[in-house]
Scaffold this motif. Structure first.
Motif, PDB file in Angstrom:
ATOM      1  N   PHE A 138      55.019  57.818  43.434  1.00  0.00           N
ATOM      2  CA  PHE A 138      55.086  57.102  44.696  1.00  0.00           C
ATOM      3  C   PHE A 138      56.521  56.842  45.139  1.00  0.00           C
ATOM      4  O   PHE A 138      56.814  56.806  46.339  1.00  0.00           O
ATOM      5  N   SER A 190      58.909  59.984  52.782  1.00  0.00           N
ATOM      6  CA  SER A 190      58.229  59.533  53.991  1.00  0.00           C
ATOM      7  C   SER A 190      59.173  58.781  54.913  1.00  0.00           C
ATOM      8  O   SER A 190      59.227  59.043  56.125  1.00  0.00           O
ATOM      9  N   ASP A 232      55.084  67.414  50.952  1.00  0.00           N
ATOM     10  CA  ASP A 232      55.373  66.654  49.738  1.00  0.00           C
ATOM     11  C   ASP A 232      54.249  66.840  48.724  1.00  0.00           C
ATOM     12  O   ASP A 232      53.111  66.439  48.965  1.00  0.00           O
ATOM     13  N   SER A 256      51.431  65.483  53.340  1.00  0.00           N
ATOM     14  CA  SER A 256      51.445  64.895  52.004  1.00  0.00           C
ATOM     15  C   SER A 256      50.145  65.245  51.287  1.00  0.00           C
ATOM     16  O   SER A 256      49.052  64.985  51.796  1.00  0.00           O
ATOM     17  N   TYR A 301      53.352  57.640  56.031  1.00  0.00           N
ATOM     18  CA  TYR A 301      52.732  57.554  54.704  1.00  0.00           C
ATOM     19  C   TYR A 301      52.806  56.132  54.155  1.00  0.00           C
ATOM     20  O   TYR A 301      51.898  55.671  53.468  1.00  0.00           O
ATOM     21  N   ALA A 331      48.108  65.196  47.358  1.00  0.00           N
ATOM     22  CA  ALA A 331      48.124  64.596  46.025  1.00  0.00           C
ATOM     23  C   ALA A 331      46.827  64.933  45.295  1.00  0.00           C
ATOM     24  O   ALA A 331      45.791  65.163  45.916  1.00  0.00           O
ATOM     25  N   THR A 352      59.205  58.720  44.902  1.00  0.00           N
ATOM     26  CA  THR A 352      59.703  59.880  45.643  1.00  0.00           C
ATOM     27  C   THR A 352      58.969  60.026  46.962  1.00  0.00           C
ATOM     28  O   THR A 352      59.585  60.277  48.009  1.00  0.00           O
ATOM     29  N   ARG A 353      57.661  59.864  46.952  1.00  0.00           N
ATOM     30  CA  ARG A 353      56.873  60.028  48.172  1.00  0.00           C
ATOM     31  C   ARG A 353      57.313  59.058  49.270  1.00  0.00           C
ATOM     32  O   ARG A 353      57.381  59.423  50.444  1.00  0.00           O
ATOM     33  N   SER A 390      55.081  65.917  45.401  1.00  0.00           N
ATOM     34  CA  SER A 390      55.691  65.257  44.242  1.00  0.00           C
ATOM     35  C   SER A 390      54.662  64.421  43.487  1.00  0.00           C
ATOM     36  O   SER A 390      53.556  64.183  43.969  1.00  0.00           O
ATOM     37  N   ASP A 391      55.058  63.947  42.306  1.00  0.00           N
ATOM     38  CA  ASP A 391      54.086  63.334  41.404  1.00  0.00           C
ATOM     39  C   ASP A 391      54.289  61.840  41.206  1.00  0.00           C
ATOM     40  O   ASP A 391      53.789  61.262  40.232  1.00  0.00           O
TER      41      ASP A 391
END
Length: 253
Positions: free
Chosen positions: A131, A138, A126, A150, A173, A152, A133-134, A128-129
């Motif tokens: 939370f 997760s 992951d 993950s 996560y 970031a 989506t994250r 992605s930009d």
């Protein structure tokens, strides 16, 4: 399936590593990795996983390439501005390794489609930009029992962790960030800025951790969070405890 002569030549420097070897390379060429996001982190993830010989790569992203992306998103060039990121990723992967089966999925991950998008993956990465989506990703990896890497970034700091929340004693996560960031309201790199080279560093590291999941080498990184400070520069590692009250992987009351 045995490796072809071309594969033996292409991956020779990797196969000679005793921790990988021929059996490990076969495992990599048989693996399916899903990458969330084809941006600053997802770009180097995809390039290095393709170069390593991951047999199937899926990338999920609904965004288009913009001029401001090019400072850090190394998959793309100026001529591709305006095109879907997944299309630019497909072209880049074909140049790096035409033997990889690449599936571009131009959509946004949601609670309604996430299980279908991730089903059958050996690892999810992951990048992605946000939370929202994250956390959706997760929670799905816990349900589907898929290891999650993950990564970031923000300004001069990067972080990376590997999560397997369905395992006893292992966090997910959500155990790390909790429920407070479910809303898609976190700061973005357009607001706070980011050093492009840091994206390359964390994306490359995430690719290595995905490979580690498929062909275990060194120490198991599950449940560890690595935080890199580019200003110092220095890195620290912390162990994330499993949250017994986590709504995704905690113990049911």
């Amino acid at each position: 399936m045995p490796l072809s002569d071309d594969e033996l030549d292409r991956y020779a420097r990797q196969i000679v590593l005793k921790e990988i070897g021929g059996a490990g390379q076969v495992a990599l060429t048989s693996a399916h990795v899903v990458v969330i996001g084809a941006g600053g982190i997802g770009g180097p993830v995809l390039l290095y996983l393709a170069a390593a010989g991951i047999g199937r790569l899926t990338v999920i992203d609904d965004d288009a390439i913009s001029l401001s992306n090019l400072q850090r998103q190394i998959l793309f060039d100026s001529a591709e501005v305006g095109a879907p990121k997944v299309d630019g990723a497909a072209k880049a992967i074909a140049r790096i390794n035409p033997g990889v089966s690449f599936m571009p999925v131009e959509t946004r991950v949601t609670r309604d489609n996430v299980d279908a998008l991730l089903a059958g993956a050996d690892v999810v990465v992951d990048g992605s930009d946000n939370f929202a989506t994250r956390l959706v990703v997760s929670d799905a990896t816990v349900r589907l029992e898929i290891p999650l890497v993950s990564a970031a970034i923000g300004q001069f700091q990067g972080q990376i962790g590997t999560f397997s929340g369905w395992r006893e004693g292992a966090p997910c996560y959500r155990c790390f960030v909790g429920d407070a960031h479910d809303a898609d309201d976190c700061d973005s790199c357009s607001e706070v800025g980011v050093l492009g080279a840091l994206c390359g560093m964390m994306g490359s590291w995430a690719a290595m951790e995905a490979i580690r999941v498929i062909v275990p080498f060194g120490e198991d990184q599950t449940g560890k969070l690595h935080i890199f400070d580019g200003l110092t520069p220095m890195m620290r590692t912390m162990r994330i405890p499993k949250d017994a009250d986590c709504r995704a992987c905690g113990t049911p009351k």
